[in-house]
Design a protein around this motif. Structure first.
Motif, PDB file in Angstrom:
ATOM      1  N   GLU A 262       0.833  -1.196   0.000  1.00 20.12           N
ATOM      2  CA  GLU A 262       0.000   0.000   0.000  1.00 20.12           C
ATOM      3  C   GLU A 262       0.876   1.257   0.000  1.00 20.12           C
ATOM      4  N   TYR A 263       1.918   1.242   0.813  1.00 19.37           N
ATOM      5  CA  TYR A 263       2.856   2.367   0.856  1.00 19.37           C
ATOM      6  C   TYR A 263       3.528   2.550  -0.498  1.00 19.37           C
ATOM      7  N   LEU A 264       3.887   1.441  -1.131  1.00 20.89           N
ATOM      8  CA  LEU A 264       4.548   1.501  -2.425  1.00 20.89           C
ATOM      9  C   LEU A 264       3.641   2.130  -3.481  1.00 20.89           C
ATOM     10  N   GLU A 265       2.360   1.772  -3.469  1.00 18.72           N
ATOM     11  CA  GLU A 265       1.429   2.335  -4.435  1.00 18.72           C
ATOM     12  C   GLU A 265       1.311   3.853  -4.263  1.00 18.72           C
ATOM     13  N   GLU A 266       1.301   4.307  -3.027  1.00 20.47           N
ATOM     14  CA  GLU A 266       1.236   5.744  -2.776  1.00 20.47           C
ATOM     15  C   GLU A 266       2.541   6.427  -3.169  1.00 20.47           C
ATOM     16  N   LYS A 268       4.510   5.553  -5.499  1.00 24.79           N
ATOM     17  CA  LYS A 268       4.594   5.637  -6.956  1.00 24.79           C
ATOM     18  C   LYS A 268       3.880   6.874  -7.508  1.00 24.79           C
ATOM     19  N   GLU A 269       2.937   7.406  -6.755  1.00 23.18           N
ATOM     20  CA  GLU A 269       2.207   8.587  -7.203  1.00 23.18           C
ATOM     21  C   GLU A 269       2.960   9.885  -6.935  1.00 23.18           C
ATOM     22  N   CYS A 270       3.937   9.836  -6.017  1.00 20.44           N
ATOM     23  CA  CYS A 270       4.628  11.071  -5.618  1.00 20.44           C
ATOM     24  C   CYS A 270       5.531  11.611  -6.718  1.00 20.44           C
ATOM     25  N   GLY A 271       6.349  10.728  -7.312  1.00 18.08           N
ATOM     26  CA  GLY A 271       7.291  11.171  -8.331  1.00 18.08           C
ATOM     27  C   GLY A 271       6.628  11.932  -9.473  1.00 18.08           C
ATOM     28  N   PRO A 272       5.609  11.364 -10.109  1.00 15.25           N
ATOM     29  CA  PRO A 272       4.931  12.081 -11.198  1.00 15.25           C
ATOM     30  C   PRO A 272       4.336  13.418 -10.764  1.00 15.25           C
ATOM     31  N   MET A 273       3.867  13.492  -9.512  1.00 12.49           N
ATOM     32  CA  MET A 273       3.291  14.748  -9.039  1.00 12.49           C
ATOM     33  C   MET A 273       4.360  15.832  -8.938  1.00 12.49           C
ATOM     34  N   TYR A 274       5.557  15.478  -8.434  1.00 16.38           N
ATOM     35  CA  TYR A 274       6.651  16.446  -8.369  1.00 16.38           C
ATOM     36  C   TYR A 274       7.091  16.852  -9.770  1.00 16.38           C
ATOM     37  N   CYS A 299      11.442   4.357  -4.856  1.00 17.96           N
ATOM     38  CA  CYS A 299      10.303   3.502  -5.189  1.00 17.96           C
ATOM     39  C   CYS A 299      10.782   2.152  -5.722  1.00 17.96           C
ATOM     40  N   LYS A 300      11.785   2.185  -6.592  1.00 22.99           N
ATOM     41  CA  LYS A 300      12.325   0.947  -7.144  1.00 22.99           C
ATOM     42  C   LYS A 300      12.954   0.089  -6.056  1.00 22.99           C
ATOM     43  N   GLU A 301      13.686   0.739  -5.139  1.00 17.78           N
ATOM     44  CA  GLU A 301      14.311  -0.009  -4.046  1.00 17.78           C
ATOM     45  C   GLU A 301      13.262  -0.590  -3.105  1.00 17.78           C
ATOM     46  N   GLU A 304      11.742  -3.640  -4.673  1.00 16.73           N
ATOM     47  CA  GLU A 304      12.658  -4.779  -4.580  1.00 16.73           C
ATOM     48  C   GLU A 304      12.650  -5.362  -3.168  1.00 16.73           C
ATOM     49  N   ARG A 305      12.562  -4.488  -2.167  1.00 12.85           N
ATOM     50  CA  ARG A 305      12.538  -4.958  -0.775  1.00 12.85           C
ATOM     51  C   ARG A 305      11.264  -5.749  -0.490  1.00 12.85           C
ATOM     52  N   VAL A 306      10.133  -5.236  -0.957  1.00 10.87           N
ATOM     53  CA  VAL A 306       8.869  -5.960  -0.768  1.00 10.87           C
ATOM     54  C   VAL A 306       8.928  -7.317  -1.458  1.00 10.87           C
ATOM     55  N   LYS A 307       9.510  -7.332  -2.650  1.00 12.82           N
ATOM     56  CA  LYS A 307       9.635  -8.588  -3.395  1.00 12.82           C
ATOM     57  C   LYS A 307      10.510  -9.584  -2.637  1.00 12.82           C
ATOM     58  N   GLN A 308      11.584  -9.080  -2.020  1.00 13.28           N
ATOM     59  CA  GLN A 308      12.472  -9.964  -1.259  1.00 13.28           C
ATOM     60  C   GLN A 308      11.740 -10.609  -0.091  1.00 13.28           C
ATOM     61  N   ILE A 309      11.000  -9.803   0.667  1.00  9.37           N
ATOM     62  CA  ILE A 309      10.250 -10.357   1.797  1.00  9.37           C
ATOM     63  C   ILE A 309       9.228 -11.367   1.296  1.00  9.37           C
ATOM     64  N   ASN A 310       8.586 -11.023   0.190  1.00  7.64           N
ATOM     65  CA  ASN A 310       7.543 -11.874  -0.370  1.00  7.64           C
ATOM     66  C   ASN A 310       8.102 -13.169  -0.956  1.00  7.64           C
TER      67      ASN A 310
END
Length: 467
Positions: A262-266, A268-274, A299-301, A304-310
């Motif tokens: 959920e944090y990752l999805e949010e 991802k929205e920050c960069g385009p807004m800036y 965001c990319k890191e 990758e971290r979420v993927k590692q835990i998963n």
């Protein structure tokens, strides 16, 4: 049960973890075709999870100095290698199922050749597991995939689904191949080498036989065990405590992954807004663009971290959630064997009491009817009881031997299982720690670079204003 086996050998735990990965989503129970039974996504922890002392980390990090207390078994000592790959979907008039190629390379003398290639479906793996449990009820067989599919999966046999199952079955076979007893069984050899298993499956216990065993197991459970050795009581208590702890960790880790997603999805929205903002602010365009770039990098890191835990930590935890159920079943089977022994002991004691307290009144009454001497009838009854007692003693001796073999097998395999479990979980924890350190270091470097660039720009602007 099979004959006595030597269960004293306890090999080192050199296993990696390849089990369900994304179990953070909701799960649906499924009791349809056995070929739909799958782990959630799994992966082999040897793919990047084994600790590597040369791995790049911060100089301040002490994790890369960690050494395992139990060295993994050298690959050169292995004499059998099994690979599960090349899945193929088959469609018939009555069913759709997937077969997998099972390739074996071995130097063992009991094999006629050094390489074998066969195709197997999930039901074949289930047959192997059942045969091993039947022959060795108090040895710990690695669990097979669960009966579930993830919600939202439209196509049952899509690539992710099939790859998930392949990894789980590969993991299962390699656990069997690493076991000192299972790897030498005839059933395992047949599974790896026979062109087809239909004829061998017919040799297994029938439905009525399995039902009979189930009824006996339920009866033994109700009857209970009165004189269980303390060491097996300790095992049971350990398994119960371990089950609660590992299940809690599994659930918490899944919740963390959901929150991180959920944090990752949010994020991802920050960069385009800036980036969008920078187009309307000339004086802030550079710092806004830098912020967008920094957020994209983080965001990319984070992804990758979420993927590692998963892909690594959740599978390691969930595998041992499944293992606790296997351990509980093994302990129940051991108790059933002891309960049968105790019941037979009681029956023998009752038979002896009947012999010692035989009623002379009934003997005399019977003698008067048949016209035989009381002494003759008494001797015949005594001989019959003596023969029955001898038969029961012989059977009891066999049951005592079986109980002793079962106890020794469980004690040996219990030691082995705990050693492998410690190695597997330690590897997953160290890998997670390493990747967390790497994640935070990379994110820190991103923001330090951003601060450095802004300070440099600020200093440059200050000089321009002074001039």
């Amino acid at each position: 049960m099979s004959g006595p086996v030597d269960d004293n050998a306890v090999p080192s735990g050199n296993s990696s973890v390849a089990i369900p990965t994304d179990i953070s989503g909701q799960i649906l129970d499924l009791d349809e075709d056995d070929d739909l039974e799958v782990f959630s996504k799994d992966t082999t922890l040897t793919e990047g999870s084994s600790f590597n002392a040369s791995m790049q980390t911060s100089p301040a990090s002490m994790i890369n100095q960690y050494k395992f207390e139990e060295e993994e078994e050298d690959a050169d000592t292995k004499d059998i290698f099994v690979t599960v790959d090349n899945p193929e979907s088959l469609v018939t008039a009555i069913e759709t199922y997937v077969t997998y190629r099972v390739m074996t390379k071995t130097t063992r003398s009991e094999f006629d050749e050094s390489e074998f290639e066969v195709r197997r479906r999930y039901q074949d793996f289930l047959w192997l597991k059942g045969r091993l449990e039947e022959a060795h009820p108090t040895l710990i067989v690695h669990p097979l995939p669960e009966k579930f599919v993830m919600k939202g999966m439209v196509e049952r046999f899509n690539e992710d689904f099939i790859e998930t199952r392949r990894k789980a079955l590969h993991r299962f076979l390699n656990k069997i191949a690493e076991h000192p007893i299972f790897s030498s069984t005839e059933d395992f050899k047949i599974f790896l080498t026979a062109g087809e298993l239909t004829s061998h499956k017919k040799q297994g216990p029938g439905f009525l036989s399995r039902m009979g065993e189930t009824v006996k197991a339920v009866a033994a459970t109700v009857r209970g065990v009165r004189n269980r050795p303390e060491e097996f009581t300790d095992m049971q208590e350990y398994v119960e405590a371990f089950s609660q702890k590992i299940s809690s960790l599994d659930k918490v880790t899944q919740r963390i992954v959901r929150e991180q997603k959920e944090y990752l999805e949010e994020l991802k929205e920050c960069g385009p807004m800036y980036a969008l903002w920078s187009q309307s602010e000339e004086e802030l365009a550079e710092p806004l663009t830098s912020m967008a770039s920094s957020l994209d990098s983080c965001c990319k890191e984070t992804e990758e971290r979420v993927k590692q835990i998963n892909d690594h930590l959740i599978p390691a935890l969930h595998e041992y959630v499944l293992c606790t159920e296997t351990l509980k079943a093994v302990l129940r089977r051991r108790d059933n064997i002891q309960a049968d022994f105790e019941a037979k002991t009681e029956a023998l004691a009752t038979k002896k009491a009947d012999r010692d307290t035989e009623s002379k009144v009934l003997s005399l009454a019977w003698d008067s009817l048949v016209g035989r001497s009381p002494e003759e009838v008494k001797q015949q009854k005594q001989q019959k009881l003596k023969a029955e007692i001898k038969e029961m003693r012989d059977e009891l001796d066999k049951m005592e031997d079986r109980l002793e073999w079962a106890n020794n097998a469980l004690k040996s395999d219990w030691t082995r299982w705990r050693k492998v479990m410690r190695t597997d979980l330690r590897s997953a924890f160290i890998d997670t720690a390493e990747r967390n350190v790497s994640y935070y270091e990379k994110c820190l470097a991103v923001w330090e670079s951003f601060l450095h660039s802004q300070r440099t720009d600020a200093e440059g602007n200050a000089k321009d204003d002074c001039s």
